[in-house]
Design an enzyme around this catalytic site. Structure first.
Site, PDB file in Angstrom:
ATOM      1  N   ILE A   1       5.067  -4.391  -7.808  1.00 44.39           N
ATOM      2  CA  ILE A   1       4.255  -3.209  -8.125  1.00 44.39           C
ATOM      3  C   ILE A   1       4.871  -1.985  -7.453  1.00 44.39           C
ATOM      4  O   ILE A   1       4.894  -1.891  -6.230  1.00 44.39           O
ATOM      5  CB  ILE A   1       2.797  -3.418  -7.673  1.00 44.39           C
ATOM      6  CG1 ILE A   1       2.190  -4.545  -8.515  1.00 44.39           C
ATOM      7  CG2 ILE A   1       1.981  -2.132  -7.822  1.00 44.39           C
ATOM      8  CD1 ILE A   1       0.820  -4.958  -8.118  1.00 44.39           C
TER       9      ILE A   1
ATOM     10  N   ARG B   1      12.776   3.376  -1.503  1.00 42.43           N
ATOM     11  CA  ARG B   1      11.388   3.393  -1.985  1.00 42.43           C
ATOM     12  C   ARG B   1      11.317   3.609  -3.495  1.00 42.43           C
ATOM     13  O   ARG B   1      12.162   4.285  -4.081  1.00 42.43           O
ATOM     14  CB  ARG B   1      10.587   4.505  -1.284  1.00 42.43           C
ATOM     15  CG  ARG B   1      10.361   4.245   0.204  1.00 42.43           C
ATOM     16  CD  ARG B   1       9.487   5.328   0.806  1.00 42.43           C
ATOM     17  NE  ARG B   1       8.174   5.347   0.173  1.00 42.43           N
ATOM     18  CZ  ARG B   1       7.385   6.414   0.128  1.00 42.43           C
ATOM     19  NH1 ARG B   1       7.759   7.540   0.671  1.00 42.43           N
ATOM     20  NH2 ARG B   1       6.212   6.345  -0.462  1.00 42.43           N
TER      21      ARG B   1
ATOM     22  N   GLU C   1       0.654 -12.199  -2.212  1.00 37.89           N
ATOM     23  CA  GLU C   1      -0.806 -12.260  -2.032  1.00 37.89           C
ATOM     24  C   GLU C   1      -1.559 -12.040  -3.340  1.00 37.89           C
ATOM     25  O   GLU C   1      -2.748 -12.310  -3.440  1.00 37.89           O
ATOM     26  CB  GLU C   1      -1.257 -11.244  -0.973  1.00 37.89           C
ATOM     27  CG  GLU C   1      -1.377  -9.794  -1.423  1.00 37.89           C
ATOM     28  CD  GLU C   1      -0.033  -9.054  -1.531  1.00 37.89           C
ATOM     29  OE1 GLU C   1       1.033  -9.706  -1.399  1.00 37.89           O
ATOM     30  OE2 GLU C   1      -0.056  -7.831  -1.765  1.00 37.89           O
TER      31      GLU C   1
ATOM     32  N   CYS D   1       6.194  -5.280   0.479  1.00 39.31           N
ATOM     33  CA  CYS D   1       6.233  -3.976  -0.184  1.00 39.31           C
ATOM     34  C   CYS D   1       6.253  -2.828   0.838  1.00 39.31           C
ATOM     35  O   CYS D   1       7.257  -2.646   1.510  1.00 39.31           O
ATOM     36  CB  CYS D   1       5.067  -3.866  -1.165  1.00 39.31           C
ATOM     37  SG  CYS D   1       5.314  -2.620  -2.421  1.00 39.31           S
TER      38      CYS D   1
ATOM     39  N   HIS E   1       4.672  -9.179  -4.210  1.00 39.57           N
ATOM     40  CA  HIS E   1       3.332  -9.390  -3.650  1.00 39.57           C
ATOM     41  C   HIS E   1       2.858 -10.826  -3.784  1.00 39.57           C
ATOM     42  O   HIS E   1       2.099 -11.139  -4.702  1.00 39.57           O
ATOM     43  CB  HIS E   1       2.335  -8.454  -4.328  1.00 39.57           C
ATOM     44  CG  HIS E   1       2.567  -7.028  -4.026  1.00 39.57           C
ATOM     45  ND1 HIS E   1       2.181  -6.460  -2.836  1.00 39.57           N
ATOM     46  CD2 HIS E   1       3.183  -6.058  -4.717  1.00 39.57           C
ATOM     47  CE1 HIS E   1       2.537  -5.189  -2.820  1.00 39.57           C
ATOM     48  NE2 HIS E   1       3.158  -4.917  -3.946  1.00 39.57           N
TER      49      HIS E   1
ATOM     50  N   GLY F   1       0.889  -1.158   0.000  1.00 37.14           N
ATOM     51  CA  GLY F   1       0.000   0.000   0.000  1.00 37.14           C
ATOM     52  C   GLY F   1       0.923   1.203   0.000  1.00 37.14           C
ATOM     53  O   GLY F   1       2.001   1.153  -0.585  1.00 37.14           O
ATOM     54  N   GLU F   2       0.536   2.255   0.680  1.00 38.20           N
ATOM     55  CA  GLU F   2       1.398   3.429   0.748  1.00 38.20           C
ATOM     56  C   GLU F   2       1.943   3.569   2.167  1.00 38.20           C
ATOM     57  O   GLU F   2       1.180   3.786   3.110  1.00 38.20           O
ATOM     58  CB  GLU F   2       0.633   4.680   0.320  1.00 38.20           C
ATOM     59  CG  GLU F   2       0.359   4.717  -1.173  1.00 38.20           C
ATOM     60  CD  GLU F   2       1.629   4.555  -2.015  1.00 38.20           C
ATOM     61  OE1 GLU F   2       2.657   5.189  -1.695  1.00 38.20           O
ATOM     62  OE2 GLU F   2       1.606   3.779  -2.986  1.00 38.20           O
ATOM     63  N   SER F   3       3.256   3.459   2.307  1.00 33.92           N
ATOM     64  CA  SER F   3       3.843   3.513   3.642  1.00 33.92           C
ATOM     65  C   SER F   3       3.619   4.879   4.281  1.00 33.92           C
ATOM     66  O   SER F   3       3.474   4.984   5.504  1.00 33.92           O
ATOM     67  CB  SER F   3       5.331   3.176   3.581  1.00 33.92           C
ATOM     68  OG  SER F   3       6.012   4.060   2.729  1.00 33.92           O
TER      69      SER F   3
END
Lengths: 317, 255
Positions: free
Chosen positions: B194, B166, B232, B139, B230, B108-110
């Site tokens: 991603i 990043r 998942e 990620c 990822h 997601g977005e850290s």
């Protein structure tokens, strides 16, 4: 690139990579921004992504004229300024604008009814691009047609630029209802369902089996407060877009976040509160706390008072 | 509900998609090996295509795995965990960390996740948690776990002795799916990258399990596991299975 003739690079255009980025945005807020300072505020407040555009829908609505893709210079500045993914809008059917956005390295392209459509028949062939697309929809058939064209994310259209959530609710409920209805149909009834929805049979079959869209389903169009965001999440949205709700003061006047510290603080408070309410949508206590922190709200425009010809949502089909 | 076997077909190939699979016989086996299909979609929606090679584990100690759900790919992780016979629990508040045997911090977005950790003493509580309890970061989750973060520098939990850069492989257009051998038995591992971060340094105690060219992409240090890709979003449950094995081992140790 967006080479329509060659077979392109399937490795990067795979649907899984495209929907994969949409998965990363789930549970978050994507904010419309018109300059670098707004983009920074959005990122600081916890936006998962920013949508770069020159005029937010409320201003487009107030000022009129042809609304187009943002200037590439602005998009590049915003890409430079933030570390979160950057989205930008192309006009419906305007694949050349989309090619430019892909070239700029935009992470998601919104083929948007908020801009003035460039084609009255065809939407963009989104399979031809490596960059993922998000498209608006008011009902299941429209959502399926966009997915068939290659959209990796669907968002409700709502009625952008109003600050009135009523149409976002209507569209989300309609899509949910139509999906639920498919799950109880007999297999032999699905062919007719595809015809009724004017949607590809294969997609209808998948939705009948799973009860949900095969791509992430976000909400947009009129979300202006933390409670609006919580409402859309509870209705089944997997994330929300907030357009005019954060940086607008009056109908056509944005908050002056670059020069006025008080107005900057107001924008920050709105942005933060909506981010918190989106994650904790099921916890009214936290939504209440977040809402308390907000100073001021976009004035808004009742969607029911709009003439049919003023609606943005009827663009696209 | 009237459902029959025909509905179990997961991979309806679409007649209206023009790409033919035979034209794509180049390097990237996963992305090229299938006609454009809704395989990935069906995976997302049902999780039923996961073929867990773990019939025995479901009969072992039941595990509850927390999934940090501030934002990001938490739903896909929860689904994978469930398909492997463990119980996922979404973690949005510090109190949700109680009663879980291990934690997954998703992509997601850290930057967004850090905002949430600023409140309710969440950062300190989570820091204590990941220093002692099995945690798997993917990620953005790796960025949160790392000792050092660059491009730009940002705050992190500092539990895993690595440096992470990043967005190091580029933007979304540079996202890719690769297959490579790893230390996990059972053939090449599918890796979905991603807007991935890059592990630019690993400490002496950090074991590299899989690499992308020279870069470590799956690493382990004691009770911590980290993947810059990822798992998942793929069809291969082996990385999650490895984590569940780590959690089970840890639980046994604690008695």
């Amino acid at each position: 690139m967006a080479d329509h003739t060659s077979n392109g690079n399937l490795a990067s255009s795979s649907l899984r990579l495209k929907t994969g980025l949409a998965e990363m945005l789930k549970g978050g807020v994507i904010m419309d921004v018109m300059n670098v300072e707004q983009a920074r505020i959005a990122e600081e407040a916890g936006a998962t992504s920013v949508m770069a555009l020159e005029r937010v829908p409320a201003m487009i609505r107030a000022e009129g004229g042809v609304a187009r893709m943002a200037n590439p210079k602005l998009i590049k500045e915003i890409i430079e300024a933030v570390s979160v993914p950057v989205m930008a809008k192309a006009r419906i059917g305007h694949f050349a604008e989309a090619q430019v956005l892909q070239e700029l390295g935009v992470d998601f392209i919104d083929e948007s009814e908020v801009l003035t459509p460039a084609d009255e028949v065809y939407h963009i062939d989104k399979h031809a691009f490596s960059t993922p697309f998000v498209c608006g929809a008011r009902n299941l058939g429209e959502a399926c047609r966009r997915i068939a064209e290659g959209a990796a994310m669907i968002r409700t259209k709502g009625e952008a630029g109003t600050g009135d959530v009523v149409h976002a609710v209507q569209h989300m409920r309609q899509i949910a209802r139509e999906m639920k209805a498919l799950t109880v149909l007999d297999e032999s009834e699905l062919y007719n369902a595809a015809k009724v929805h004017q949607a590809p049979y294969e997609l209808i079959r998948i939705i009948a089996k799973t009860g949900k869209l095969p791509v992430p389903n976000f909400s947009a169009g009129g979300i202006a407060t933390p409670a609006d965001a919580a409402l859309m999440m509870q209705l089944g949205a997997e994330a929300v877009f907030v357009g005019s709700g954060i940086f607008m003061k009056e109908r056509a006047t944005p908050l002056d976040v670059e020069n006025d510290p008080k107005e900057r603080a107001e924008a920050v408070s709105r942005a933060k509160a909506i981010v918190i309410a989106t994650t904790h949508y099921n916890d009214p206590k936290i939504v209440a706390e977040a809402s308390e922190q907000v100073t001021g709200t976009m004035k808004g425009l009742a969607a029911a008072a709009l003439e049919e010809s003023q609606l943005l949502q009827t663009r696209g089909w | 509900m009237l459902r029959n076997d025909k509905f179990q077909a997961q991979t309806g190939t679409l007649y209206w998609i023009k790409e033919s699979p035979s034209r794509h016989n180049t390097t990237n086996a996963e992305a090229h090996g299938e006609p454009v299909s809704f395989e990935g979609f069906a995976r997302r929606s049902t999780g039923e295509t996961l073929t867990a090679s773990t019939t025995e584990t479901t009969e072992q100690t039941p595990l509850t795995i927390g999934v940090l759900a501030l934002q990001g790919a938490y739903a896909a992780h929860a689904e994978t965990i469930r398909s492997l016979g463990a119980t996922p629990k979404l973690v949005r508040l510090p109190s949700d960390l109680e009663g879980i045997d291990g934690l997954i911090m998703p992509g997601g977005e850290s930057t967004t996740m850090l905002r949430f950790l600023e409140h309710r003493n969440f950062f300190e509580i989570l820091k204590d948690f990941v220093h002692t309890t099995p945690t798997f970061g993917t990620c953005a989750g790796v960025i949160l776990l790392a000792k050092d973060v660059t491009n730009p520098a940002q705050k992190s939990l500092g539990a895993l002795d690595i440096t992470v850069e990043r967005n190091s492989y580029g933007r979304q257009i540079d996202s890719t799916i690769l297959q490579a051998e790893s230390k996990i038995p059972g053939g090449p591992l599918e890796m979905v990258f991603i807007r991935a971060p890059r592990i630019t340094r690993t400490g002496a105690e950090v074991e590299t399990i899989a690499t992308r060219a020279e870069d470590p992409v799956l690493v382990r240090e004691g009770h911590l596991l980290a993947a810059t890709f990822h798992p998942e979003l793929g069809h291969d449950p082996r990385v999650h299975q490895l984590f569940l094995d780590m959690v089970r081992e840890d639980k046994k140790k604690r008695g």
